[in-house]
Motif scaffolding. Structure first.
Motif, short mmCIF file in Angstrom:
data_model
loop_
_atom_site.label_atom_id
_atom_site.label_comp_id
_atom_site.label_asym_id
_atom_site.label_seq_id
_atom_site.Cartn_x
_atom_site.Cartn_y
_atom_site.Cartn_z
N ARG A 99 0.85 -1.19 0.00
CA ARG A 99 0.00 0.00 0.00
C ARG A 99 0.89 1.24 0.00
O ARG A 99 2.04 1.19 0.41
CB ARG A 99 -0.89 0.06 1.24
N SER A 100 0.31 2.36 -0.44
CA SER A 100 1.01 3.64 -0.40
C SER A 100 0.59 4.44 0.83
O SER A 100 -0.61 4.48 1.15
CB SER A 100 0.67 4.46 -1.65
N TRP A 109 4.93 16.09 -6.89
CA TRP A 109 3.92 17.10 -7.19
C TRP A 109 3.36 17.71 -5.91
O TRP A 109 3.37 18.92 -5.73
CB TRP A 109 2.79 16.47 -8.01
N THR A 162 -11.97 11.60 -0.65
CA THR A 162 -12.34 12.17 -1.93
C THR A 162 -13.46 13.19 -1.84
O THR A 162 -13.36 14.28 -2.40
CB THR A 162 -12.75 11.04 -2.90
N GLU A 167 -13.03 17.05 -2.93
CA GLU A 167 -13.85 17.58 -4.02
C GLU A 167 -14.57 18.85 -3.57
O GLU A 167 -14.57 19.87 -4.27
CB GLU A 167 -14.90 16.55 -4.45
N THR A 177 -4.11 18.98 -4.80
CA THR A 177 -4.95 18.07 -4.01
C THR A 177 -4.36 16.68 -3.97
O THR A 177 -3.67 16.24 -4.89
CB THR A 177 -6.36 17.96 -4.61
N ARG A 197 -5.94 12.78 -2.59
CA ARG A 197 -7.16 12.15 -2.09
C ARG A 197 -6.89 10.72 -1.73
O ARG A 197 -6.01 10.09 -2.28
CB ARG A 197 -8.25 12.18 -3.18
N GLY A 232 -9.14 6.92 -0.46
CA GLY A 232 -10.44 6.27 -0.24
C GLY A 232 -11.33 6.38 -1.45
O GLY A 232 -10.99 6.97 -2.46
N GLY A 233 -12.47 5.72 -1.36
CA GLY A 233 -13.36 5.66 -2.53
C GLY A 233 -14.49 6.64 -2.41
O GLY A 233 -14.53 7.45 -1.53
N PHE A 265 -4.30 -4.42 -5.64
CA PHE A 265 -5.37 -5.05 -4.88
C PHE A 265 -6.71 -4.66 -5.47
O PHE A 265 -6.84 -3.62 -6.11
CB PHE A 265 -5.28 -4.70 -3.39
N ASP A 292 -14.80 0.03 -4.89
CA ASP A 292 -15.04 1.47 -5.01
C ASP A 292 -14.47 1.97 -6.32
O ASP A 292 -13.90 1.21 -7.09
CB ASP A 292 -14.36 2.24 -3.87
N PHE A 293 -14.59 3.26 -6.51
CA PHE A 293 -13.96 3.89 -7.67
C PHE A 293 -13.19 5.09 -7.14
O PHE A 293 -13.67 6.21 -7.14
CB PHE A 293 -15.02 4.31 -8.68
N PRO A 294 -11.96 4.82 -6.59
CA PRO A 294 -11.20 5.93 -6.01
C PRO A 294 -10.82 6.97 -7.07
O PRO A 294 -10.92 6.72 -8.26
CB PRO A 294 -9.94 5.24 -5.47
N VAL A 295 -10.39 8.12 -6.57
CA VAL A 295 -10.08 9.25 -7.45
C VAL A 295 -8.63 9.64 -7.23
O VAL A 295 -8.19 9.76 -6.10
CB VAL A 295 -10.98 10.46 -7.12
N SER A 347 -6.35 12.76 -8.58
CA SER A 347 -6.14 13.91 -9.45
C SER A 347 -5.37 14.95 -8.69
O SER A 347 -5.28 14.92 -7.47
CB SER A 347 -7.45 14.45 -10.01
N ALA A 348 -4.81 15.88 -9.43
CA ALA A 348 -3.79 16.76 -8.88
C ALA A 348 -4.33 18.08 -8.37
O ALA A 348 -3.64 18.80 -7.67
CB ALA A 348 -2.74 17.04 -9.96
N THR A 397 -1.74 3.82 -7.92
CA THR A 397 -1.83 3.85 -6.45
C THR A 397 -2.28 2.50 -5.90
O THR A 397 -2.62 2.39 -4.73
CB THR A 397 -2.77 4.96 -5.97
N ARG A 398 -2.30 1.47 -6.77
CA ARG A 398 -2.38 0.05 -6.39
C ARG A 398 -3.78 -0.53 -6.31
O ARG A 398 -3.95 -1.68 -5.97
CB ARG A 398 -1.59 -0.25 -5.11
N GLU A 449 -15.83 14.23 -11.46
CA GLU A 449 -14.66 13.80 -10.67
C GLU A 449 -13.99 12.58 -11.27
O GLU A 449 -12.83 12.30 -10.97
CB GLU A 449 -15.03 13.57 -9.21
#
Lengths: 237, 197
Positions: free
Chosen positions: A52-53, A100, A210, A214, A232, A234, A236-237, B24, B28-31, B33-34, B80-81, B144
Motif C-alpha cells: 500500500r502507499s 507534485w 475524496t 472535491e 490536491t 485524495r 479512499g473511494g 489489490f 469502489d472507484f477511487p479518485v 487527481s492533482a 496507487t495500487r 470527478e
C-alpha cells in the motif's frame, strides 16, 4: 526505479480511537521532502505480499520515517499497522515517491493547508519543514475532524504553532465543551472565514477523503483561487 | 529475499489471474487527481487532434456524440495500487477519430481541461485499444471521474487515461506529460509494474 529497503519499527503511538502513528527506521533511506509518500510492503510467512502507499508525516535527512494510519475495517494492511505492529517488527518500504504534492522552503508564497482526518499526514510534514527551515512565510492549517479525539498529531501541531503557523479546527460531529460554534462541515463560508484569502495568492494544499477534497477544492475555486494554485491529494473511494 | 512481517497473515488473499502484480481489488472507484475538478459544460466542450502540419480535426459535443460508439467492458489498474475488474464504459474508439488523420509521428500528448497532460505512443491508442469515454456503468461520466469525456486506455496504468480530455497533439518524440514529469513512468505497463522512474 528504487529498490525495496528493510525498515524496522522503532515506535508506535496511539493518535485516535482508530489510528496511530508509526516510526520506522530504514537502512539507506535518503531523506524525503514534505508531502512525499512511500510504498509499504508486508510479507506473510508463506510469502504472500501486500503493498500500500502511505504519505510521510516526517521530513528531512533522517533515516527514519513517521507514518500515520487510520484503520479501514475491511482492509488487510491498515488493521495490521494499527492493531498488530510492534517496535522491532520488520517490513519493507520503497521511496520517497511523488514530486507534485510537495512543499519546499524555496516556495515563498503564503501557504494554506486544508486537511480532513488522516489527510493531515503530508500536511504536518509541510508544517514541520516550514518550522525546520525557519521560514517566515505565513502558514495556516484548517483541520477538519469528526470529534476532538479524532485529531492526529494534536500535541505536535500545538507545539508547531507560532507567529507564522496557525491552526484552525473544524469539528463535524462533536466539539470540545467550550467551543464557540456547533459541529458542521467545512463549507465555503468556513473556508472564507478562516483561510488565507485568494487575494493574497496563496499556494493551497488539500488532502483528505475524496468527497472532502472535491467539496473543498470546488469552494476554493468559487472563492477566487486559481485552480493551478490548488494542489490536491485524495484517498479512499 | 523479502523480510517477513511478524503477525501479518494477509486477510483477503486476493488473487486473480486478472490482477497485475502489486495491485489489490477494490469495489469502489477511487479518485486520483492533482487539483480541483474542472467543470466543463458540453455546450463549450470540444475535442481535437492536431498533427505536425498544423491540420486540426475537431468535434463539438454533438458531432462527437453522433459518431459510432462502443460498449467497453474492461479492467482498470491505478498506479496507487487499486484495480477494478469488469468496469463498463461507453465511448468512441480512437480508431474512429483517427480515420481521417494523417501523421508520420509516433507519439501523442493528450491535453486536458485544467492543464493536465500525459504522453502515449500512437500505437497504444489504435487497433481497438483506446476510446474517448463518456459513460460509466450506463450513466454520464461524473466530473470527478473525468466527465464529460475522458481518454480510456485500460491496458496502461489509469493515469494515462486522461480525465477531461480536450485534445491530442502528435509528437515526433516521446516527451513526458504531467505525472511523467512528477515521478511516474513514461509508459506505465501494469503487468511490468512500470510505476515510477
Amino acid at each position: 526505479m528504487t529498490d525495496w529497503k528493510v525498515g524496522t519499527v522503532t515506535d508506535t503511538r496511539t493518535e485516535t480511537p482508530t489510528g496511530r502513528s508509526i516510526t520506522i527506521s530504514v537502512d539507506g533511506w535518503p531523506g524525503n521532502l514534505a508531502g512525499q509518500h512511500l510504498d509499504l510492503r508486508l510479507t506473510a510467512p508463506d510469502g504472500y505480499q501486500a503493498v500500500r502507499s502511505y504519505s510521510i508525516a516526517s521530513v528531512g535527512d533522517a533515516t527514519s520515517v513517521q507514518l500515520a494510519v487510520d484503520r479501514f475495517p475491511t482492509g488487510e494492511v491498515s488493521p495490521y499497522l494499527v492493531d498488530e505492529v510492534l517496535p522491532g517488527d520488520q517490513l519493507e518500504v520503497k521511496g520517497p515517491l511523488g514530486r507534485w504534492f510537495v512543499w519546499t522552503p524555496e516556495d515563498t508564497r503564503p501557504i494554506q493547508l486544508i486537511a480532513g482526518g488522516s489527510g493531515i499526514v503530508p500536511l504536518i510534514a509541510m508544517a514541520r519543514a516550514h518550522a525546520m527551515a525557519g521560514s517566515t512565510t505565513p502558514f495556516r492549517l484548517l483541520y477538519s475532524v469528526r470529534t476532538p479525539e479524532d485529531r492526529f498529531f494534536a500535541d505536535d501541531l500545538a507545539a508547531l504553532e507560532s507567529e507564522t503557523f496557525h491552526v484552525d479546527y473544524v469539528y463535524t460531529r462533536s466539539t470540545p465543551a467550550d467551543w464557540p460554534t456547533p459541529p458542521g462541515r467545512v463549507t465555503r463560508e468556513v473556508i472564507e472565514a478562516v483561510t488565507i484569502p485568494a487575494s493574497d495568492s496563496p499556494g493551497v494544499f488539500v488532502c483528505g477523503p475524496t468527497g472532502f477534497v472535491e467539496a473543498v477544492a470546488r469552494s476554493l475555486v468559487d472563492l477566487g483561487h486559481q485552480p493551478q494554485s490548488v494542489k490536491t491529494e485524495r484517498f479512499g473511494g | 529475499m523479502a523480510v517477513f512481517s511478524r503477525g501479518f497473515g494477509g486477510r483477503t488473499r486476493e488473487s486473480s489471474p486478472d490482477l497485475p502484480p502489486g495491485q489489490f481489488l477494490t469495489e469502489d472507484f477511487p479518485v486520483l487527481s492533482a487539483g480541483p475538478t474542472p467543470r466543463i459544460d458540453t455546450a463549450e466542450w470540444s475535442f481535437s487532434i492536431r498533427t505536425e502540419t498544423g491540420a486540426q480535426h475537431a468535434w463539438n459535443w454533438d458531432e462527437f456524440r453522433a459518431l459510432p460508439s462502443e460498449l467497453v467492458s474492461t479492467d482498470i489498474h491505478c498506479v496507487t495500487r487499486w484495480s477494478k475488474l469488469g468496469t463498463s464504459w461507453r465511448g468512441v474508439s480512437l480508431d474512429t477519430l483517427f480515420e481521417e488523420v494523417e501523421s508520420s509521428y509516433d507519439y501523442v500528448m493528450a491535453h486536458s481541461y485544467g492543464g493536465y497532460t500525459t504522453n502515449l505512443p500512437l500505437e497504444d491508442l489504435l487497433d481497438g485499444k483506446a476510446w474517448i469515454a463518456y459513460e460509466f456503468d450506463g450513466e454520464d461520466l461524473d466530473p470527478e471521474h473525468g466527465g464529460p469525456a475522458r481518454l480510456l486506455v485500460p491496458h496502461l496504468y489509469f493515469w494515462k487515461s486522461a480525465k477531461w480530455v480536450r485534445g491530442l497533439v502528435m509528437m515526433k518524440d516521446d516527451e513526458p506529460g504531467f505525472w511523467e514529469q512528477n515521478g511516474y513512468h513514461t509508459y506505465g505497463d501494469p503487468w511490468q509494474e512500470q510505476r515510477y522512474w
